[in-house]
Every structure is written in C-alpha cells, then in structure tokens.
Design an enzyme around this catalytic site. Structure first.
Site, PDB file in Angstrom:
ATOM      1  CE  LYS A  28      30.575  15.462 -13.099  1.00  0.00           C
ATOM      2  NZ  LYS A  28      29.159  15.179 -13.382  1.00  0.00           N
ATOM      3  NE  ARG A  73      43.270  14.908  13.618  1.00  0.00           N
ATOM      4  CZ  ARG A  73      42.340  14.029  13.943  1.00  0.00           C
ATOM      5  NH1 ARG A  73      41.532  13.522  13.007  1.00  0.00           N
ATOM      6  NH2 ARG A  73      42.231  13.606  15.184  1.00  0.00           N
ATOM      7  CD  GLU A  75      25.088  12.967 -21.547  1.00  0.00           C
ATOM      8  OE1 GLU A  75      25.913  13.062 -20.610  1.00  0.00           O
ATOM      9  OE2 GLU A  75      24.381  13.912 -21.922  1.00  0.00           O
ATOM     10  CG  ASP A 108      22.696  11.281 -18.979  1.00  0.00           C
ATOM     11  OD1 ASP A 108      23.233  11.005 -17.893  1.00  0.00           O
ATOM     12  OD2 ASP A 108      22.290  12.420 -19.270  1.00  0.00           O
ATOM     13  CE  LYS A 167      28.394  15.254 -20.003  1.00  0.00           C
ATOM     14  NZ  LYS A 167      27.958  14.303 -18.955  1.00  0.00           N
TER      15      LYS A 167
END
Length: 234
Positions: free
Chosen positions: A98, A65, A163, A190, A130
C-alpha cells in the site's frame, strides 16, 4: 557556467536514494560528476556533508529537485525502517504493497536499504487468502483447498498466505496442512496485538499463536499498515 553543489544532512538518519540520484543526474547530463562519502544504508548525522555534484549549473538545477524529493522520501522510510527493524529483532519487518501511486518500487527499495524485507509486489506474485475469502469459501480449510486446487490445475507455483484471526482458525490451518499437500507458506496472525488504554500492547494471543504454529510455517503479524515517513531534509 559550472558550479559545485553539496549534499548536507539536516537531521540524523539513514541515507537512501544515492544510487537513484546517480541515475537521475546521469539521465539529465551524463557529464555531471557526482561523488559520495556515504553509501545507501549508511548513517548520517546532522550537519554532515556526504556528497557533491559538479557540472553545468543549469543541468544541476534541472535534476536537483527530483533528486532531493526521492532522497528525502527514501531516507525517511529507510530511517524509520531501521529503527523498527532493530527493535523487532530477531523478527523481521515487512512492508505492505500500500504505497503511494507510482512509487512502489522506490518505497520498497527504501525499506530494503533500511534493513527491512519486501512483501509481495502486487496481487500477482503471491496468493493472499483474506477473511472475506474464507467467509465466502465456508471456512479456512475450504479456502485453502480451493487455492491448492486452482494452483495445481493451472500449473502455478507461488507462495500462499492465509489470514487467521483466532487460535481456532490457526489450529484448523495446521490440521489441514497435516493431512493435505498444500502450497501454504505463511500464516498471518491478524489483529492479535491488542492496544491497551495506557499506550502499551497486549501480545498474549500473539505469543500463543506463535507457540501453536511452532515453526511449521512462517508467521506474520500485521501491526502497522500505514507509511510513516520521517523528515530527513537533504
């Protein structure tokens, strides 16, 4: 009792996790014999038997598994990465950091197997400037200057990404880099891909941004920041 278990692909896709599966089987029982007709990154078709493991039934069941969970997840990520990487050429696909808790290395490994490339591993191996950093610093140039000074004062060498949200911000970055020694390596474009009501996208601003940078720095466009995991049941 000794038995032989087989790996069967239930969907078309890219198989991933074979090397990890061998580690898991070896950890549970080094005497288990594992054989593969495919390797990580190969295409498999529905119904194909591409591997087998022979040994004590109890130990195979103990490892089974865990092996399947990792291989299904990694194969799903690799399959979708391959589809996106092929569609994006000559650009390359990068993942974000992430990922699911505890699975960052596994997920990033699967992206590589699928033909993508790894972005930073965490907050420690690359400077990411950022929009909130830019706002606090008082502008693009000030934020870059602060980072460059910090890296120099602390004798640090690492990539820097900033960014940008507008063509004006890109121009400000390029102007700063023209007159100042900087550690900047990449410019993020972005939200410059605009979704349209009909499901298509408008890339006019993105194209203008790439022309403006003109190869002076790597460019990155953030389009999808969620993991999409396909079902490749093995």
């Amino acid at each position: 009792m000794e038995v032989e278990a087989h790996f069967l692909a239930k969907e078309n896709g890219v198989v991933a996790g074979i090397a990890l599966a061998e580690m898991i089987f070896s950890e549970v029982d080094p005497s288990l014999k594992v054989e593969w007709s495919k390797k990580d990154g190969d295409n498999v078709s529905k119904g194909l038997q591409f591997g087998k493991v022979h040994g004590r039934a109890h130990n195979i069941v103990v490892a089974e598994r865990v092996v399947l969970n990792f291989m299904q997840r990694m194969s799903g990520i690799a399959t979708l990465t391959k589809a996106m990487a092929d569609a994006a050429k000559p650009a390359c696909i990068l993942e974000t950091r992430k990922t699911a808790p505890g699975l960052r290395l596994v997920d990033k490994w699967a992206v590589l197997i699928g033909g993508g490339k790894n972005h930073r591993m965490g907050l420690f191996d690359m400077v990411m400037i950022k929009d909130n950093h830019i706002s606090v610093a008082g502008g693009v140039a000030n934020s870059l200057k602060s980072v460059d000074q910090y890296l120099e004062q602390n004798n640090l060498q690492m990539g820097v990404e900033i960014e940008t949200r507008t063509l004006e911000e890109i121009a400000e970055v390029l102007n700063y880099a023209s007159f100042t020694k900087t550690s900047l390596t990449r410019i993020m474009l972005d939200n410059m891909v605009v979704p349209l009501p009909d499901g298509d996208v408008d890339v006019t601003m993105l194209e203008a941004a790439v022309r403006l940078v003109a190869g002076r720095f790597d460019t990155e466009a953030g389009v999808i920041e969620i993991w999409l995991v396909a079902n490749l049941n093995i």
